[in-house]
Motif scaffolding. Structure first.
Motif, PDB file in Angstrom:
ATOM      1  N   HIS A   1      15.969 -11.648   6.741  1.00 60.93           N
ATOM      2  CA  HIS A   1      16.448 -11.813   5.364  1.00 60.93           C
ATOM      3  C   HIS A   1      16.052 -13.169   4.778  1.00 60.93           C
ATOM      4  O   HIS A   1      16.506 -13.541   3.702  1.00 60.93           O
ATOM      5  CB  HIS A   1      17.960 -11.637   5.299  1.00 60.93           C
ATOM      6  N   SER A   2      15.184 -13.904   5.467  1.00 60.57           N
ATOM      7  CA  SER A   2      14.749 -15.220   4.999  1.00 60.57           C
ATOM      8  C   SER A   2      13.887 -15.078   3.746  1.00 60.57           C
ATOM      9  O   SER A   2      13.089 -14.146   3.633  1.00 60.57           O
ATOM     10  CB  SER A   2      13.942 -15.896   6.100  1.00 60.57           C
ATOM     11  N   PRO A   3      14.001 -16.011   2.809  1.00 62.41           N
ATOM     12  CA  PRO A   3      13.150 -15.949   1.613  1.00 62.41           C
ATOM     13  C   PRO A   3      11.668 -16.195   1.920  1.00 62.41           C
ATOM     14  O   PRO A   3      10.813 -15.859   1.118  1.00 62.41           O
ATOM     15  CB  PRO A   3      13.700 -17.037   0.701  1.00 62.41           C
ATOM     16  N   THR A   4      11.352 -16.767   3.085  1.00 58.40           N
ATOM     17  CA  THR A   4       9.951 -16.998   3.429  1.00 58.40           C
ATOM     18  C   THR A   4       9.261 -15.727   3.917  1.00 58.40           C
ATOM     19  O   THR A   4       8.035 -15.676   3.941  1.00 58.40           O
ATOM     20  CB  THR A   4       9.806 -18.081   4.518  1.00 58.40           C
ATOM     21  N   ILE A   5      10.027 -14.713   4.290  1.00 59.34           N
ATOM     22  CA  ILE A   5       9.440 -13.447   4.713  1.00 59.34           C
ATOM     23  C   ILE A   5       9.147 -12.629   3.463  1.00 59.34           C
ATOM     24  O   ILE A   5      10.063 -12.219   2.750  1.00 59.34           O
ATOM     25  CB  ILE A   5      10.381 -12.667   5.660  1.00 59.34           C
TER      26      ILE A   5
ATOM     27  N   GLY B   1      10.166  -1.936  20.195  1.00 54.39           N
ATOM     28  CA  GLY B   1       9.066  -1.043  20.538  1.00 54.39           C
ATOM     29  C   GLY B   1       8.134  -0.772  19.381  1.00 54.39           C
ATOM     30  O   GLY B   1       7.018  -0.303  19.577  1.00 54.39           O
ATOM     31  N   ASP B   2       8.570  -1.067  18.167  1.00 55.61           N
ATOM     32  CA  ASP B   2       7.716  -0.859  16.993  1.00 55.61           C
ATOM     33  C   ASP B   2       6.654  -1.959  16.919  1.00 55.61           C
ATOM     34  O   ASP B   2       6.912  -3.109  17.262  1.00 55.61           O
ATOM     35  CB  ASP B   2       8.536  -0.904  15.701  1.00 55.61           C
ATOM     36  N   THR B   3       5.477  -1.578  16.455  1.00 53.52           N
ATOM     37  CA  THR B   3       4.447  -2.566  16.158  1.00 53.52           C
ATOM     38  C   THR B   3       4.558  -2.886  14.674  1.00 53.52           C
ATOM     39  O   THR B   3       4.482  -1.983  13.840  1.00 53.52           O
ATOM     40  CB  THR B   3       3.047  -2.019  16.489  1.00 53.52           C
ATOM     41  N   VAL B   4       4.796  -4.155  14.372  1.00 62.75           N
ATOM     42  CA  VAL B   4       5.032  -4.556  12.989  1.00 62.75           C
ATOM     43  C   VAL B   4       4.048  -5.630  12.556  1.00 62.75           C
ATOM     44  O   VAL B   4       3.470  -6.335  13.378  1.00 62.75           O
ATOM     45  CB  VAL B   4       6.478  -5.081  12.778  1.00 62.75           C
ATOM     46  N   ARG B   5       3.889  -5.729  11.259  1.00 61.78           N
ATOM     47  CA  ARG B   5       3.073  -6.776  10.649  1.00 61.78           C
ATOM     48  C   ARG B   5       4.005  -7.541   9.708  1.00 61.78           C
ATOM     49  O   ARG B   5       4.505  -6.998   8.727  1.00 61.78           O
ATOM     50  CB  ARG B   5       1.920  -6.140   9.872  1.00 61.78           C
ATOM     51  N   VAL B   6       4.248  -8.821  10.023  1.00 53.10           N
ATOM     52  CA  VAL B   6       5.171  -9.652   9.248  1.00 53.10           C
ATOM     53  C   VAL B   6       4.356 -10.591   8.369  1.00 53.10           C
ATOM     54  O   VAL B   6       3.525 -11.352   8.863  1.00 53.10           O
ATOM     55  CB  VAL B   6       6.103 -10.470  10.177  1.00 53.10           C
TER      56      VAL B   6
ATOM     57  N   GLN C   1      21.968 -12.394  -1.099  1.00 56.97           N
ATOM     58  CA  GLN C   1      20.723 -12.810  -0.449  1.00 56.97           C
ATOM     59  C   GLN C   1      20.124 -11.735   0.453  1.00 56.97           C
ATOM     60  O   GLN C   1      18.979 -11.866   0.886  1.00 56.97           O
ATOM     61  CB  GLN C   1      20.957 -14.080   0.379  1.00 56.97           C
ATOM     62  N   LEU C   2      20.855 -10.667   0.750  1.00 56.14           N
ATOM     63  CA  LEU C   2      20.353  -9.605   1.629  1.00 56.14           C
ATOM     64  C   LEU C   2      19.201  -8.864   0.963  1.00 56.14           C
ATOM     65  O   LEU C   2      19.259  -8.551  -0.230  1.00 56.14           O
ATOM     66  CB  LEU C   2      21.459  -8.618   1.971  1.00 56.14           C
ATOM     67  N   LYS C   3      18.168  -8.573   1.741  1.00 55.53           N
ATOM     68  CA  LYS C   3      17.042  -7.801   1.226  1.00 55.53           C
ATOM     69  C   LYS C   3      17.350  -6.312   1.373  1.00 55.53           C
ATOM     70  O   LYS C   3      17.919  -5.883   2.364  1.00 55.53           O
ATOM     71  CB  LYS C   3      15.769  -8.140   2.001  1.00 55.53           C
ATOM     72  N   THR C   4      16.930  -5.539   0.390  1.00 52.80           N
ATOM     73  CA  THR C   4      17.220  -4.102   0.412  1.00 52.80           C
ATOM     74  C   THR C   4      15.973  -3.269   0.713  1.00 52.80           C
ATOM     75  O   THR C   4      16.092  -2.095   1.034  1.00 52.80           O
ATOM     76  CB  THR C   4      17.780  -3.659  -0.952  1.00 52.80           C
ATOM     77  N   ASP C   5      14.801  -3.876   0.638  1.00 46.71           N
ATOM     78  CA  ASP C   5      13.558  -3.120   0.802  1.00 46.71           C
ATOM     79  C   ASP C   5      12.981  -3.186   2.216  1.00 46.71           C
ATOM     80  O   ASP C   5      11.801  -2.934   2.415  1.00 46.71           O
ATOM     81  CB  ASP C   5      12.513  -3.615  -0.204  1.00 46.71           C
ATOM     82  N   LEU C   6      13.809  -3.502   3.215  1.00 50.40           N
ATOM     83  CA  LEU C   6      13.319  -3.626   4.585  1.00 50.40           C
ATOM     84  C   LEU C   6      13.209  -2.262   5.258  1.00 50.40           C
ATOM     85  O   LEU C   6      14.081  -1.412   5.094  1.00 50.40           O
ATOM     86  CB  LEU C   6      14.266  -4.505   5.409  1.00 50.40           C
ATOM     87  N   PRO C   7      12.149  -2.047   6.045  1.00 55.12           N
ATOM     88  CA  PRO C   7      12.038  -0.785   6.787  1.00 55.12           C
ATOM     89  C   PRO C   7      12.972  -0.808   7.997  1.00 55.12           C
ATOM     90  O   PRO C   7      13.523  -1.857   8.352  1.00 55.12           O
ATOM     91  CB  PRO C   7      10.568  -0.770   7.233  1.00 55.12           C
ATOM     92  N   ASP C   8      13.124   0.335   8.638  1.00 54.25           N
ATOM     93  CA  ASP C   8      13.939   0.440   9.839  1.00 54.25           C
ATOM     94  C   ASP C   8      13.127  -0.136  11.004  1.00 54.25           C
ATOM     95  O   ASP C   8      12.168   0.472  11.464  1.00 54.25           O
ATOM     96  CB  ASP C   8      14.307   1.901  10.097  1.00 54.25           C
TER      97      ASP C   8
ATOM     98  N   LYS D   1       7.124  -9.642   3.323  1.00 52.42           N
ATOM     99  CA  LYS D   1       7.340  -8.228   3.617  1.00 52.42           C
ATOM    100  C   LYS D   1       7.102  -7.971   5.091  1.00 52.42           C
ATOM    101  O   LYS D   1       6.448  -8.757   5.778  1.00 52.42           O
ATOM    102  CB  LYS D   1       6.472  -7.326   2.767  1.00 52.42           C
ATOM    103  N   ILE D   2       7.648  -6.853   5.557  1.00 50.61           N
ATOM    104  CA  ILE D   2       7.468  -6.415   6.937  1.00 50.61           C
ATOM    105  C   ILE D   2       6.982  -4.978   6.890  1.00 50.61           C
ATOM    106  O   ILE D   2       7.608  -4.131   6.255  1.00 50.61           O
ATOM    107  CB  ILE D   2       8.776  -6.506   7.736  1.00 50.61           C
ATOM    108  N   GLU D   3       5.841  -4.728   7.543  1.00 49.49           N
ATOM    109  CA  GLU D   3       5.282  -3.377   7.599  1.00 49.49           C
ATOM    110  C   GLU D   3       5.411  -2.852   9.029  1.00 49.49           C
ATOM    111  O   GLU D   3       5.104  -3.565   9.970  1.00 49.49           O
ATOM    112  CB  GLU D   3       3.795  -3.391   7.253  1.00 49.49           C
TER     113      GLU D   3
END
Length: 125
Positions: free
Chosen positions: A78-82, A23-28, A12-19, A84-86
């Motif tokens: 790692h939730s299936p509802t997420i 302090g990072d500004t992210v878009r979920v 179930q772990l996602k492999t395409d996640l960014p670091d 992508k995260i930018e």
């Protein structure tokens, strides 16, 4: 020998996640199901904390200010509802948890970007 739960969690772990760091500004991008329809809702803000290690239970706390009111959401990454995260911007911080931003307003709530020089270059005439 790994247990059945451990082997299932690894699948179930996602492999395409960014670091993602505090302090990072992210878009979920999160999938939301309403009345049988599915849509994607975007939440953009600053990462205050990352908790629970690197496993399936890893969560990030994201904060944004809307109409002068702070809004925080905790996302299990790692939730299936997420969907992508930018990562929009990398922040330069010296702490692991940025809870002090909850009480900071205006300029105090602004973080420096990574790669940004400390002092601006001065022009000598």
């Amino acid at each position: 020998m790994p247990t059945k739960i451990e082997t299932f969690n690894k699948t179930q772990l996602k492999t395409d996640l960014p670091d993602i760091r505090p302090g990072d500004t992210v878009r979920v991008h999160q999938k939301i199901t309403e009345k049988g329809k599915e849509r994607v809702q975007v939440f953009e803000g600053i990462v205050l904390a990352r908790k629970h290690g690197k496993g399936i239970t890893t969560t990030v706390t994201v904060r944004k200010v809307v109409s002068g009111i702070g809004v925080e959401r905790i996302f299990p990454i790692h939730s299936p509802t997420i969907e992508k995260i930018e990562v929009i911007k990398k922040g330069k911080v010296r702490r692991a948890k940025l809870y002090y931003l909850r009480g900071a307003k205006g300029r105090k709530a602004k973080l420096k970007q990574k790669g940004e020089s400390e002092a601006p270059a001065q022009v000598v005439e």
